[in-house]
Design a protein around this motif. Structure first.
Motif, PDB file in Angstrom:
ATOM      1  N   THR A 281      -5.888 -34.662 -22.044  1.00 14.92           N
ATOM      2  CA  THR A 281      -6.992 -34.050 -21.310  1.00 14.92           C
ATOM      3  C   THR A 281      -6.466 -32.929 -20.419  1.00 14.92           C
ATOM      4  O   THR A 281      -5.265 -32.813 -20.189  1.00 14.92           O
ATOM      5  N   PHE A 282      -7.400 -32.122 -19.932  1.00 14.62           N
ATOM      6  CA  PHE A 282      -7.041 -31.009 -19.069  1.00 14.62           C
ATOM      7  C   PHE A 282      -7.517 -31.257 -17.650  1.00 14.62           C
ATOM      8  O   PHE A 282      -8.547 -31.889 -17.427  1.00 14.62           O
ATOM      9  N   TYR A 283      -6.777 -30.707 -16.706  1.00 19.18           N
ATOM     10  CA  TYR A 283      -7.158 -30.721 -15.299  1.00 19.18           C
ATOM     11  C   TYR A 283      -6.990 -29.302 -14.782  1.00 19.18           C
ATOM     12  O   TYR A 283      -5.940 -28.687 -14.969  1.00 19.18           O
ATOM     13  N   ALA A 284      -8.008 -28.770 -14.145  1.00 18.09           N
ATOM     14  CA  ALA A 284      -7.956 -27.413 -13.607  1.00 18.09           C
ATOM     15  C   ALA A 284      -7.979 -27.466 -12.091  1.00 18.09           C
ATOM     16  O   ALA A 284      -8.651 -28.315 -11.490  1.00 18.09           O
ATOM     17  N   GLY A 285      -7.234 -26.544 -11.481  1.00 16.94           N
ATOM     18  CA  GLY A 285      -7.193 -26.507 -10.030  1.00 16.94           C
ATOM     19  C   GLY A 285      -6.789 -25.147  -9.508  1.00 16.94           C
ATOM     20  O   GLY A 285      -6.582 -24.195 -10.257  1.00 16.94           O
ATOM     21  N   TYR A 286      -6.642 -25.103  -8.186  1.00 15.53           N
ATOM     22  CA  TYR A 286      -6.249 -23.891  -7.469  1.00 15.53           C
ATOM     23  C   TYR A 286      -5.087 -24.250  -6.555  1.00 15.53           C
ATOM     24  O   TYR A 286      -5.042 -25.350  -5.993  1.00 15.53           O
ATOM     25  N   THR A 287      -4.146 -23.335  -6.384  1.00 14.62           N
ATOM     26  CA  THR A 287      -3.051 -23.526  -5.435  1.00 14.62           C
ATOM     27  C   THR A 287      -2.470 -22.186  -5.026  1.00 14.62           C
ATOM     28  O   THR A 287      -2.693 -21.182  -5.690  1.00 14.62           O
ATOM     29  N   ASN A 288      -1.696 -22.206  -3.953  1.00 17.02           N
ATOM     30  CA  ASN A 288      -0.926 -21.018  -3.600  1.00 17.02           C
ATOM     31  C   ASN A 288       0.568 -21.292  -3.750  1.00 17.02           C
ATOM     32  O   ASN A 288       1.388 -20.469  -3.379  1.00 17.02           O
ATOM     33  N   ASP A 289       0.921 -22.471  -4.313  1.00 17.01           N
ATOM     34  CA  ASP A 289       2.313 -22.822  -4.609  1.00 17.01           C
ATOM     35  C   ASP A 289       2.328 -23.727  -5.840  1.00 17.01           C
ATOM     36  O   ASP A 289       2.282 -24.952  -5.728  1.00 17.01           O
ATOM     37  N   LEU A 290       2.382 -23.113  -7.021  1.00 18.73           N
ATOM     38  CA  LEU A 290       2.240 -23.849  -8.278  1.00 18.73           C
ATOM     39  C   LEU A 290       3.341 -24.887  -8.486  1.00 18.73           C
ATOM     40  O   LEU A 290       3.054 -26.011  -8.895  1.00 18.73           O
TER      41      LEU A 290
ATOM     42  N   GLU B 165     -11.425 -15.639  -5.469  1.00 26.80           N
ATOM     43  CA  GLU B 165     -11.387 -15.286  -6.888  1.00 26.80           C
ATOM     44  C   GLU B 165     -10.803 -16.430  -7.719  1.00 26.80           C
ATOM     45  O   GLU B 165     -11.326 -16.762  -8.778  1.00 26.80           O
ATOM     46  N   ALA B 166      -9.725 -17.009  -7.250  1.00 24.04           N
ATOM     47  CA  ALA B 166      -9.086 -18.111  -7.971  1.00 24.04           C
ATOM     48  C   ALA B 166     -10.019 -19.319  -8.061  1.00 24.04           C
ATOM     49  O   ALA B 166     -10.122 -19.962  -9.107  1.00 24.04           O
TER      50      ALA B 166
ATOM     51  N   TYR C 291     -13.933 -22.844 -11.031  1.00 27.82           N
ATOM     52  CA  TYR C 291     -15.288 -23.349 -11.222  1.00 27.82           C
ATOM     53  C   TYR C 291     -15.832 -22.953 -12.596  1.00 27.82           C
ATOM     54  O   TYR C 291     -16.385 -23.780 -13.325  1.00 27.82           O
ATOM     55  N   ALA C 292     -15.676 -21.689 -12.962  1.00 29.98           N
ATOM     56  CA  ALA C 292     -16.186 -21.202 -14.251  1.00 29.98           C
ATOM     57  C   ALA C 292     -15.515 -21.942 -15.400  1.00 29.98           C
ATOM     58  O   ALA C 292     -16.174 -22.326 -16.368  1.00 29.98           O
TER      59      ALA C 292
ATOM     60  N   ILE D 183     -14.368 -15.450 -19.056  1.00 24.66           N
ATOM     61  CA  ILE D 183     -15.279 -16.472 -18.544  1.00 24.66           C
ATOM     62  C   ILE D 183     -16.280 -15.743 -17.650  1.00 24.66           C
ATOM     63  O   ILE D 183     -15.890 -14.973 -16.790  1.00 24.66           O
ATOM     64  N   SER D 184     -17.546 -16.028 -17.863  1.00 24.03           N
ATOM     65  CA  SER D 184     -18.530 -15.370 -17.021  1.00 24.03           C
ATOM     66  C   SER D 184     -18.355 -15.820 -15.582  1.00 24.03           C
ATOM     67  O   SER D 184     -18.070 -16.976 -15.314  1.00 24.03           O
ATOM     68  N   LYS D 185     -18.517 -14.902 -14.665  1.00 19.55           N
ATOM     69  CA  LYS D 185     -18.336 -15.200 -13.241  1.00 19.55           C
ATOM     70  C   LYS D 185     -19.709 -15.362 -12.618  1.00 19.55           C
ATOM     71  O   LYS D 185     -20.264 -14.425 -12.082  1.00 19.55           O
ATOM     72  N   LYS D 186     -20.201 -16.564 -12.720  1.00 21.11           N
ATOM     73  CA  LYS D 186     -21.562 -16.871 -12.249  1.00 21.11           C
ATOM     74  C   LYS D 186     -21.641 -16.884 -10.744  1.00 21.11           C
ATOM     75  O   LYS D 186     -20.790 -17.246 -10.049  1.00 21.11           O
TER      76      LYS D 186
END
Length: 91
Positions: free
Chosen positions: A17-26, A61-62, A67-68, A88-91
């Motif tokens: 499975t996939f998990y998506a997230g945001y970070t400033n230190d990958l 932006e990230a 979210y998209a 990806i559309s930016k809704k």
């Protein structure tokens, strides 16, 4: 010192499975996930590996990209991750 890179990332879990997230230190965030201290979703699906990233100038932006991405179905996500990089559309 503040990190000015804002990264949207996708992990592939041990169960596929996939998990998506945001970070400033990958690197730190990935290590946290693999230590079992990351998201509740990834904890029982270890180990995880980074399969996709995009870097942005702003946190907003990230997070919009995250979210998209989460709104897509599995096949759409795979096309982005494995090569067919449709916008990806930016809704």
């Amino acid at each position: 010192m503040e990190n000015n890179k804002h990264t949207f990332y996708v992990l592939q879990c041990a169960d596929g499975t996939f998990y998506a997230g945001y970070t400033n230190d990958l690197a730190k965030r990935t290590a946290t996930h693999n230590a079992g201290k990351g998201a509740k979703y990834t904890k029982p699906r270890l180990p995880v590996k980074v399969v996709y990233t995009e870097t942005f100038d702003t946190k907003q932006e990230a997070m919009r990209r995250e979210y998209a991405f989460k709104q897509l179905n599995r096949s759409q996500k795979e096309r982005i991750i494995w090569g067919e990089r449709h916008e990806i559309s930016k809704k």
